[in-house]
Enzyme design. Structure first.
Site, PDB file in Angstrom:
ATOM      1  N   ALA A   5       0.287 -13.734 -20.309  1.00 42.62           N
ATOM      2  CA  ALA A   5       0.633 -13.327 -21.675  1.00 42.62           C
ATOM      3  C   ALA A   5       0.996 -11.847 -21.730  1.00 42.62           C
ATOM      4  CB  ALA A   5      -0.532 -13.605 -22.611  1.00 42.62           C
ATOM      5  N   GLY A  64       7.585  -5.202  -6.855  1.00 46.33           N
ATOM      6  CA  GLY A  64       7.028  -3.846  -6.834  1.00 46.33           C
ATOM      7  C   GLY A  64       6.306  -3.445  -8.096  1.00 46.33           C
ATOM      8  N   ALA A  65       6.456  -4.224  -9.167  1.00 43.76           N
ATOM      9  CA  ALA A  65       5.831  -3.839 -10.438  1.00 43.76           C
ATOM     10  C   ALA A  65       4.309  -3.875 -10.354  1.00 43.76           C
ATOM     11  CB  ALA A  65       6.328  -4.741 -11.556  1.00 43.76           C
ATOM     12  N   GLY A  66       3.769  -4.854  -9.620  1.00 42.05           N
ATOM     13  CA  GLY A  66       2.314  -4.929  -9.483  1.00 42.05           C
ATOM     14  C   GLY A  66       1.740  -3.721  -8.758  1.00 42.05           C
ATOM     15  N   ASP A  67       2.447  -3.250  -7.737  1.00 42.58           N
ATOM     16  CA  ASP A  67       2.003  -2.054  -7.021  1.00 42.58           C
ATOM     17  C   ASP A  67       2.070  -0.827  -7.929  1.00 42.58           C
ATOM     18  OD1 ASP A  67       1.763  -3.652  -4.731  1.00 42.58           O
ATOM     19  OD2 ASP A  67       3.825  -3.235  -4.132  1.00 42.58           O
ATOM     20  N   ARG A  81       7.611  -9.840  10.303  1.00 42.99           N
ATOM     21  CA  ARG A  81       6.523  -8.882  10.537  1.00 42.99           C
ATOM     22  C   ARG A  81       5.563  -9.332  11.629  1.00 42.99           C
ATOM     23  NH1 ARG A  81       3.767  -9.362   4.755  1.00 42.99           N
ATOM     24  NH2 ARG A  81       3.202  -7.202   5.195  1.00 42.99           N
ATOM     25  N   GLU A 110       0.813  -1.217   0.000  1.00 47.33           N
ATOM     26  CA  GLU A 110       0.000   0.000   0.000  1.00 47.33           C
ATOM     27  C   GLU A 110       0.845   1.265   0.000  1.00 47.33           C
ATOM     28  OE1 GLU A 110      -2.523  -3.263   1.820  1.00 47.33           O
ATOM     29  OE2 GLU A 110      -0.455  -2.573   2.042  1.00 47.33           O
ATOM     30  N   LYS A 142      -4.278  -9.132 -14.818  1.00 51.97           N
ATOM     31  CA  LYS A 142      -2.973  -9.066 -15.492  1.00 51.97           C
ATOM     32  C   LYS A 142      -2.536 -10.490 -15.792  1.00 51.97           C
ATOM     33  CE  LYS A 142      -2.167  -6.938 -11.813  1.00 51.97           C
ATOM     34  NZ  LYS A 142      -1.451  -6.476 -10.606  1.00 51.97           N
TER      35      LYS A 142
END
Length: 339
Positions: free
Chosen positions: A232, A259-262, A109, A40, A229
């Site tokens: 392909a 981090g690309a998805g965020d 965590r 987030e 996403k």
């Protein structure tokens, strides 16, 4: 100065990320590079970088790592005035190393300050005022998983949405290890309450048993815009009225995928708040993700506004031929062909 009632609010845990400097296995590493991670807060930083006034809401430890998280996000333009410091529980931590060329994540965590968030946390005046002023609130399945009290908080968030009118965005971010021996019912409730659901095809298969957008619609209900996403490298948006929009990803020289998805989520949500057509929302998601894929960090600055505008508006053939790497962007849509 960021508005005290940002247009977008991101709710969830931030952690300190320590990466081995040489990509060595953890047992061989002697030095680490520090940065701030967490789904987030990554999205919050990405939205702010795209000129969306954005706030991040959470809890951090009253420790040096927590102070670094707040300082880092403020430097990136994110408003953090509703973040609560915990005098006892620590800021979460994860460590990234590499074995055989594959990145591994090690999480520390359990019992973190953020995991102590609960339904009453949303009643704190600083939190309540930001939610009341937000047009969009974004969270993820990770926050639903880190504790039962966080899951209860997200049930309360979904109920507040009905009275306060903000758009609720949820990225599935399915992490099987976090749900081990736990009932995912709270996550299903959250997804079915959302107005925007972002989901990777691979994680959809693990979580829901399907990546087919039509079947996901049956499982999630009629409310949301579902963004899938796929393997392909195509992002597909299925809107509540049945409209489908597909946009291929850019060709990227990948340095690090984390981090690309965020970043994609930040780009898509920025486009949503800016009211651009669905195709451009998906393109902006891909552009933001490509910028992160081309660096070692979990986040990166998006292309400059003029470059974004050129690529969002270019013909499909120019978009398909665009290449992104650590040296920059090459595209027929750009003046001079590169930037």
């Amino acid at each position: 100065m960021v508005d005290l009632a940002p247009r977008a609010v991101c709710l969830g845990e931030a952690m300190i990320m320590l990466a081995t400097e040489t990509g060595a296995p953890l047992e061989d590493a002697e030095t680490f590079r520090r940065s701030v991670g967490g789904a987030e807060c990554n999205v919050a930083g990405g939205l702010a970088a795209l000129d969306i006034p954005t706030g991040w809401i959470s809890r951090v430890g009253a420790d040096g790592f927590g102070r670094h998280v707040l300082r880092d996000l403020q430097v990136r333009g994110v408003e953090v005035g509703a973040v609560e410091e915990d005098p006892v529980r620590p800021t979460g931590l994860y460590v990234k190393d590499s074995v055989g060329g594959r990145t591994r994540m090690h999480y520390y965590r359990s019992g973190s300050a953020a995991s102590a968030m609960d339904a009453n946390f949303l009643d704190r005046p600083a939190v309540r005022s930001r939610l009341a002023g937000a047009e969009l609130v974004h969270t993820t399945g990770i926050t639903a998983a880190i504790s039962t009290t966080c899951a209860e908080m997200l049930d309360r968030l979904a109920a507040l949405k009905e009275t306060q009118g903000f758009t609720l965005s949820v990225d599935l971010n399915w992490r099987p290890a976090l749900w081990r021996d736990a009932d995912p019912a709270p996550l299903w409730r959250l997804l079915r309450a959302a107005d925007v659901v972002l989901i990777g095809a691979d994680e959809a298969m693990l979580f829901a048993g399907t990546s087919d957008p039509a079947k996901l619609r049956e499982l999630l209900g009629p409310r949301s815009t579902i963004v899938v996403k796929s393997d392909a490298h195509i992002a597909l948006a299925l809107e509540p009225d049945g409209r489908r929009t597909e946009v291929p990803a850019l060709t990227v020289e990948v340095v690090e995928p984390v981090g690309a998805g965020d970043a994609f989520a930040a780009g898509f949500l920025a486009g949503t708040l800016q009211g651009v057509p669905m195709e451009q929302r998906l393109r902006l998601g891909h552009l933001s993700a490509a910028a992160v894929l081309a660096v070692r960090q979990d986040h990166a600055a998006p292309p400059p506004p003029a470059v974004r505008q050129a690529l969002l508006a270019c013909p499909d053939e120019d978009w398909a031929a665009t290449q992104v790497g650590s040296a920059g962007i090459k595209s027929a849509a750009l003046v001079g062909g590169a930037v």
